[in-house]
Design a protein around this motif. Structure first.
Motif, PDB file in Angstrom:
ATOM      1  N   SER A  12       0.835  -1.194   0.000  1.00  0.00           N
ATOM      2  CA  SER A  12       0.000   0.000   0.000  1.00  0.00           C
ATOM      3  C   SER A  12       0.879   1.257   0.000  1.00  0.00           C
ATOM      4  O   SER A  12       0.652   2.202  -0.762  1.00  0.00           O
ATOM      5  CB  SER A  12      -0.899  -0.041   1.235  1.00  0.00           C
ATOM      6  N   MET A  13       1.912   1.232   0.824  1.00  0.00           N
ATOM      7  CA  MET A  13       2.834   2.378   0.913  1.00  0.00           C
ATOM      8  C   MET A  13       3.657   2.509  -0.366  1.00  0.00           C
ATOM      9  O   MET A  13       3.898   3.625  -0.857  1.00  0.00           O
ATOM     10  CB  MET A  13       3.726   2.191   2.159  1.00  0.00           C
ATOM     11  N   ILE A  14       4.085   1.367  -0.920  1.00  0.00           N
ATOM     12  CA  ILE A  14       4.852   1.399  -2.181  1.00  0.00           C
ATOM     13  C   ILE A  14       3.995   2.022  -3.285  1.00  0.00           C
ATOM     14  O   ILE A  14       4.465   2.872  -4.052  1.00  0.00           O
ATOM     15  CB  ILE A  14       5.308  -0.024  -2.589  1.00  0.00           C
ATOM     16  N   THR A  15       2.722   1.626  -3.333  1.00  0.00           N
ATOM     17  CA  THR A  15       1.831   2.151  -4.379  1.00  0.00           C
ATOM     18  C   THR A  15       1.614   3.652  -4.217  1.00  0.00           C
ATOM     19  O   THR A  15       1.656   4.405  -5.203  1.00  0.00           O
ATOM     20  CB  THR A  15       0.477   1.415  -4.345  1.00  0.00           C
ATOM     21  N   ALA A  29      12.765   0.954  -9.166  1.00  0.00           N
ATOM     22  CA  ALA A  29      13.790  -0.081  -9.376  1.00  0.00           C
ATOM     23  C   ALA A  29      13.379  -1.353  -8.640  1.00  0.00           C
ATOM     24  O   ALA A  29      13.537  -2.462  -9.147  1.00  0.00           O
ATOM     25  CB  ALA A  29      15.147   0.419  -8.899  1.00  0.00           C
ATOM     26  N   LEU A  30      12.830  -1.203  -7.436  1.00  0.00           N
ATOM     27  CA  LEU A  30      12.468  -2.400  -6.663  1.00  0.00           C
ATOM     28  C   LEU A  30      11.333  -3.178  -7.327  1.00  0.00           C
ATOM     29  O   LEU A  30      11.194  -4.377  -7.120  1.00  0.00           O
ATOM     30  CB  LEU A  30      12.146  -2.052  -5.206  1.00  0.00           C
ATOM     31  N   ASP A  31      10.523  -2.483  -8.163  1.00  0.00           N
ATOM     32  CA  ASP A  31       9.467  -3.179  -8.920  1.00  0.00           C
ATOM     33  C   ASP A  31      10.057  -4.035 -10.032  1.00  0.00           C
ATOM     34  O   ASP A  31       9.401  -4.951 -10.534  1.00  0.00           O
ATOM     35  CB  ASP A  31       8.510  -2.167  -9.552  1.00  0.00           C
ATOM     36  N   GLY A 293       6.579  12.622   4.452  1.00  0.00           N
ATOM     37  CA  GLY A 293       7.789  12.055   5.065  1.00  0.00           C
ATOM     38  C   GLY A 293       7.975  10.600   4.674  1.00  0.00           C
ATOM     39  O   GLY A 293       9.087  10.164   4.333  1.00  0.00           O
ATOM     40  N   ALA A 294       6.888   9.845   4.687  1.00  0.00           N
ATOM     41  CA  ALA A 294       6.980   8.417   4.349  1.00  0.00           C
ATOM     42  C   ALA A 294       7.323   8.219   2.869  1.00  0.00           C
ATOM     43  O   ALA A 294       8.162   7.383   2.524  1.00  0.00           O
ATOM     44  CB  ALA A 294       5.660   7.718   4.694  1.00  0.00           C
ATOM     45  N   ILE A 295       6.676   9.013   1.993  1.00  0.00           N
ATOM     46  CA  ILE A 295       6.949   8.876   0.548  1.00  0.00           C
ATOM     47  C   ILE A 295       8.423   9.193   0.252  1.00  0.00           C
ATOM     48  O   ILE A 295       9.098   8.449  -0.460  1.00  0.00           O
ATOM     49  CB  ILE A 295       6.028   9.823  -0.272  1.00  0.00           C
TER      50      ILE A 295
END
Ligand SMILES: [Mg+2]
Ligand SMILES: [Zn+2]
Length: 504
Positions: A12-15, A29-31, A293-295
């Motif tokens: 969810s956070m990655i998206t 890159a991690l995708d 901050g998280a993004i």
């Protein structure tokens, strides 16, 4: 072996970070890592054992201990087994970092949180409570005090473990005074040979480990996130359809990708190395319901992934694993579709995206979903499917394919297959002969004979794999005859017989 962790980094956070930074069709890159799987992250709760209750939502201590030691433990505990209560120590479990160190490989531990925070602590310390970060924080870890025969606080253990490269925040923990006098930092430099640096310029100046291990402490507590905060609030929420995140003033602090690149540069050597690098503030800013901050720190984690992939291009025997430790609370929601706190941002697509936090009225907490694990390099396919965090332990240690014994197998006796005519007329035995077919493996010589009452009537030598022959007998005989095949080889001799009837 390079392990990159995004604390609290779930799909969810990655998206959300991808939508904001690259747009809905963008890819990090991690995708692009070739192998991706799902990973369960549950922990245990203290109890009488051995069947400890499951903690469906766990914290960074048991989750990091999971991949570090291959075993589950209770909330708040670091690389140490479960027990009846939080302040009672369990059994210490050896970590991946310690195992690599024993093998003579170099080790690194990097985090944007305090170095004594749970994720970096689990890699190289063992203690019953994650709060026992420095010598002044030991209230709940009395049995871990060195005066009680224990290993000391987390800060002391990281130094005693002589991790070659330690980079992160938490200067104040290392500034705490030891019972014997002096700070942990004094102890690290005077007794353990550490070279201390406290800003990016100091880190840049270190170009090898020849002068001793490196302890970089770049902020008093946790390091500053990459983006300024945008904190969600009760609906109608904060931000707006044109709201963008802004870069934070991070002073002289190096960012995660810079620390990761420096750690790799220092650790790279013929015998190999283990590096754990953590983007810690994704989780901390989610706790603050701070979407920007998280993004920003998830985007920075992806930059560190690129640094690792660049190294892997030149060093293809490098395994890279990228994962989180547990799920968190950030949800992407439809416009006006609930959430106790929400914030809206304009994504790279130019469109508004609203995120919601619903675990609390203010601030936010972990959740219990499985999370992503991705990998590239030797044995990377071990992360595919649905695995548990503890399964990573062996993958991080470099699972190897099965090997075949190099000792030659003991030769076995020849194997003989034998078929012959079951009956034949006496006349035909004299003219065209009894047909005998053999098929032999493992022999160096094969001989076939026709006998009657123990006397040999005729015999022939065959090639070592057998063949079909006809055995003729010039004498007039009748009754039962025996076909005898003798196959000799390095493993012994095999004798096989059949019988045939000779009719008048
Ligand atoms: Mg962490
Ligand atoms: Zn957290």
């Amino acid at each position: 072996m390079i392990l990159l962790i995004g604390d609290g980094t779930d799909d969810s956070m990655i998206t959300a970070a991808r939508n904001y930074q690259l747009g809905a069709d963008g890819r990090f890159a991690l995708d692009h890592l070739p192998f991706t799987g799902a990973m369960t992250t549950h922990g245990l709760k203290v109890g009488s054992g051995p069947d400890y209750p499951i903690a469906y939502v766990s914290d960074s201590a048991p989750t990091a201990s999971g991949w570090s030691t291959g075993k589950k433990t209770v909330d708040g505990r670091l690389s140490q087994g479960p027990s009846t209560a939080a302040n009672i120590a369990g059994k210490d479990y050896e970590t991946v970092l310690e195992i690599y160190k024993k093998q003579g490989k170099l080790t690194g531990n990097v985090s944007t949180a305090e170095l004594t925070d749970a994720t970096p602590a689990a890699a190289a310390s063992h203690i019953n409570a994650r709060a026992c970060q420095g010598p002044a924080d030991m209230a709940n870890c009395q049995s871990a005090l060195k005066s009680a025969g224990g290993k000391g606080s987390i800060a002391e253990q990281l130094v005693d473990n002589k991790v070659d490269v330690l980079l992160g925040g938490g200067k104040n923990r290392f500034g705490q005074t030891l019972p014997a006098g002096g700070t942990v930092l004094d102890y690290a430099t005077a007794a353990k040979g550490y070279r201390a640096v406290d800003d990016k310029a100091g880190l840049d100046a270190i170009t090898s480990l020849d002068g001793g291990p490196v302890l970089g402490l770049f902020s008093a507590g946790n390091m500053t996130p990459m983006y300024n905060p945008l904190v969600a609030a009760a609906p109608p929420g904060t931000g707006g359809a044109d709201q963008k995140c802004t870069n934070a003033d991070r002073g002289n602090q190096p960012d995660l990708s810079t620390m990761t690149a420096k750690a790799i540069e220092l650790l790279d050597n013929e015998k190999g190395f283990f590096l754990q690098a953590e983007s810690a503030m994704v989780d901390k800013q989610e706790h603050a319901s701070d979407i920007c901050g998280a993004i920003g720190d998830l985007v920075e984690l992806d930059k560190a992934v690129k640094v690792a992939l660049d190294f892997q291009k030149e060093n293809p025997d490098t395994l890279i694993v990228v994962t989180g430790d547990h799920a968190h609370s950030t949800q992407i929601v439809g416009d006006g579709n609930g959430g106790r706190q929400t914030a809206t941002l304009q994504t790279a697509d130019g469109d508004p995206m609203t995120v919601a936090y619903s675990t609390a009225a203010s601030g936010s907490n972990h959740t219990g979903s499985q999370i992503r694990v991705a990998a590239s390099g030797p044995q990377a396919a071990n992360v595919t499917g649905t695995i548990d965090q503890t399964d990573l332990f062996k993958t991080l240690l470099g699972r190897r394919p099965s090997t075949l014994s190099t000792t030659p197998a003991k030769p076995s006796k020849p194997v003989v297959a034998l078929v012959s005519d079951r009956s034949i007329t006496a006349k035909r035995l004299r003219s065209s002969g009894l047909r005998v077919s053999t098929n032999v493996a493992g022999a160096t010589s094969v001989r076939v004979s026709l006998t009657k009452s123990g006397k040999t009537l005729t015999s022939k030598t065959l090639n070592r794999t057998g063949r079909t022959v006809r055995l003729t007998v010039s004498k007039k005989i009748s009754g039962t005859v025996k076909v005898v095949v003798v196959a000799r080889g390095p493993g012994g001799t095999t004798i096989k017989t059949t019988t045939a009837r000779v009719k008048r």
